[in-house]
Design a protein around this motif. Sequence first.
Motif, PDB file in Angstrom:
ATOM      1  N   HIS A 101       0.811  -1.211   0.000  1.00 30.09           N
ATOM      2  CA  HIS A 101       0.000   0.000   0.000  1.00 30.09           C
ATOM      3  C   HIS A 101       0.852   1.272   0.000  1.00 30.09           C
ATOM      4  O   HIS A 101       0.604   2.185  -0.783  1.00 30.09           O
ATOM      5  CB  HIS A 101      -0.956   0.015   1.196  1.00 30.09           C
ATOM      6  N   VAL A 102       1.861   1.324   0.901  1.00 34.22           N
ATOM      7  CA  VAL A 102       2.638   2.569   0.989  1.00 34.22           C
ATOM      8  C   VAL A 102       3.345   2.880  -0.332  1.00 34.22           C
ATOM      9  O   VAL A 102       3.598   4.041  -0.643  1.00 34.22           O
ATOM     10  CB  VAL A 102       3.669   2.619   2.155  1.00 34.22           C
ATOM     11  N   ILE A 103       3.636   1.838  -1.085  1.00 27.62           N
ATOM     12  CA  ILE A 103       4.301   2.056  -2.375  1.00 27.62           C
ATOM     13  C   ILE A 103       3.281   2.418  -3.454  1.00 27.62           C
ATOM     14  O   ILE A 103       3.407   3.444  -4.124  1.00 27.62           O
ATOM     15  CB  ILE A 103       5.094   0.793  -2.809  1.00 27.62           C
ATOM     16  N   SER A 149       7.519   0.873   6.675  1.00 25.30           N
ATOM     17  CA  SER A 149       8.336   2.096   6.602  1.00 25.30           C
ATOM     18  C   SER A 149       9.700   1.779   6.002  1.00 25.30           C
ATOM     19  O   SER A 149      10.258   2.572   5.248  1.00 25.30           O
ATOM     20  CB  SER A 149       8.560   2.698   7.993  1.00 25.30           C
ATOM     21  N   ALA A 150      10.228   0.593   6.353  1.00 28.87           N
ATOM     22  CA  ALA A 150      11.520   0.186   5.782  1.00 28.87           C
ATOM     23  C   ALA A 150      11.394   0.054   4.268  1.00 28.87           C
ATOM     24  O   ALA A 150      12.269   0.502   3.512  1.00 28.87           O
ATOM     25  CB  ALA A 150      11.982  -1.134   6.393  1.00 28.87           C
ATOM     26  N   HIS A 154       3.036   6.870   6.244  1.00 26.11           N
ATOM     27  CA  HIS A 154       1.653   6.620   6.651  1.00 26.11           C
ATOM     28  C   HIS A 154       0.782   7.852   6.654  1.00 26.11           C
ATOM     29  O   HIS A 154      -0.325   7.819   7.163  1.00 26.11           O
ATOM     30  CB  HIS A 154       1.638   5.891   7.999  1.00 26.11           C
ATOM     31  N   TYR A 155       1.269   8.926   6.067  1.00 23.35           N
ATOM     32  CA  TYR A 155       0.431  10.109   5.901  1.00 23.35           C
ATOM     33  C   TYR A 155      -0.218  10.000   4.507  1.00 23.35           C
ATOM     34  O   TYR A 155       0.385  10.345   3.507  1.00 23.35           O
ATOM     35  CB  TYR A 155       1.264  11.392   5.990  1.00 23.35           C
ATOM     36  N   ASP A 156      -1.435   9.492   4.480  1.00 22.54           N
ATOM     37  CA  ASP A 156      -2.045   9.191   3.182  1.00 22.54           C
ATOM     38  C   ASP A 156      -2.897  10.332   2.623  1.00 22.54           C
ATOM     39  O   ASP A 156      -3.284  10.297   1.456  1.00 22.54           O
ATOM     40  CB  ASP A 156      -2.880   7.910   3.292  1.00 22.54           C
ATOM     41  N   HIS A 213      -4.197   5.357   6.197  1.00 20.47           N
ATOM     42  CA  HIS A 213      -4.885   4.104   5.880  1.00 20.47           C
ATOM     43  C   HIS A 213      -4.437   2.980   6.817  1.00 20.47           C
ATOM     44  O   HIS A 213      -4.807   1.835   6.639  1.00 20.47           O
ATOM     45  CB  HIS A 213      -4.634   3.714   4.415  1.00 20.47           C
ATOM     46  N   THR A 214      -3.596   3.322   7.808  1.00 25.88           N
ATOM     47  CA  THR A 214      -3.121   2.366   8.810  1.00 25.88           C
ATOM     48  C   THR A 214      -3.777   2.688  10.147  1.00 25.88           C
ATOM     49  O   THR A 214      -3.878   3.859  10.512  1.00 25.88           O
ATOM     50  CB  THR A 214      -1.580   2.503   8.956  1.00 25.88           C
TER      51      THR A 214
END
Length: 318
Positions: A84-86, A142-143, A200-202, A288-289
């Motif tokens: 998701h983060v990507i 995050s990694a 995580h700031y979507d 979204h987390t």
Amino acid sequence: MRKVVQNIAGDFLKILDHDRKDWFSFWQSYKRKHSPIVENYEKRLGLTPSSIEKALHQMTRPMLDKLASYWKAHSRDQKLWSSHVISHRHGLFNLSKEDFTVLISGLLGIRDWVVVQGNKENVILIDIVSLWKRQRIDSLSSAVFQAVAGFRRGITMGDMIGKQNVLDTLKEKLEPLFEQENTEEIMKKVCQTLFEEVPHYDWVGFYLVSGENELTLGPYTGDPTEHVKIPFEKGICGQAASTGTTFLVEDVSKESNYLSCNPKVKSEIVVPIKKDGEVIGELDIDSHTLSAFDEIDKEFLRWICSKLSERIDRRTCF
Ligand code: SME
């Protein structure tokens, strides 16, 4: 859409089926199975048979047992969050170029992420052993984010940086921005920078007090929202405005006074911007987390809001 993030960590954890004295030969078969990736990993880190033996020796069975049971319970979610983060930052990471894949794997616990040449494209290897050893496994997504961002900047290996460090560095980056005269430009740049640099700031946006007890949407980055005007006391934003306090919501589904603009949103933080004790706007961030925000975010976002408040002049801004 192609699967940017893949997971082969389970293959490495099969090491636990073997006696400790056979771990080196297990590594050789693992290398053959994932050729040429694991071989290129060894080359990239300049590993020799004796340094590989040493790294394997530093892993203990109880440590790997704990990692395996953690992984059994969390791998699905971890992979989902990482994807998701990507994919949520498709443009930022230029995913359409299709020149890399992220492979969540088990390696020798030396670096959190290493980029190697795969059969076709670059492979960004994420090592769950390294993350586990450094007690960073809960932040795997995050990694992944940092590894992809690093890869796009031409960096080929690294270790995950904790949130406090990331936000401290961001403060230094943002500081000169607040010297600008144009507050709208400052807000736009803040939104863009936070969205691009914090995994995580979507959705990042400003609401500004306009008229009598009403908020109006200002600059933002993320999906469009239907909540362009919000009366005081309505939703998290309205409550933050009417009370002048920061709202940190770990799980928006548990809130009765909440305005949803996207079903994917799980948690939210709203920090008021005050001038001479009066609320003049606020910074709103959706994630979204679940439970994405904590005191570290709060302190950082309050810093932004107080910097902005020095710049904002109510009469000229709205
Ligand atoms: N969730 C907010 C509304 C604004 S959107 O998140 C952009 C609220 O409950 O006030």
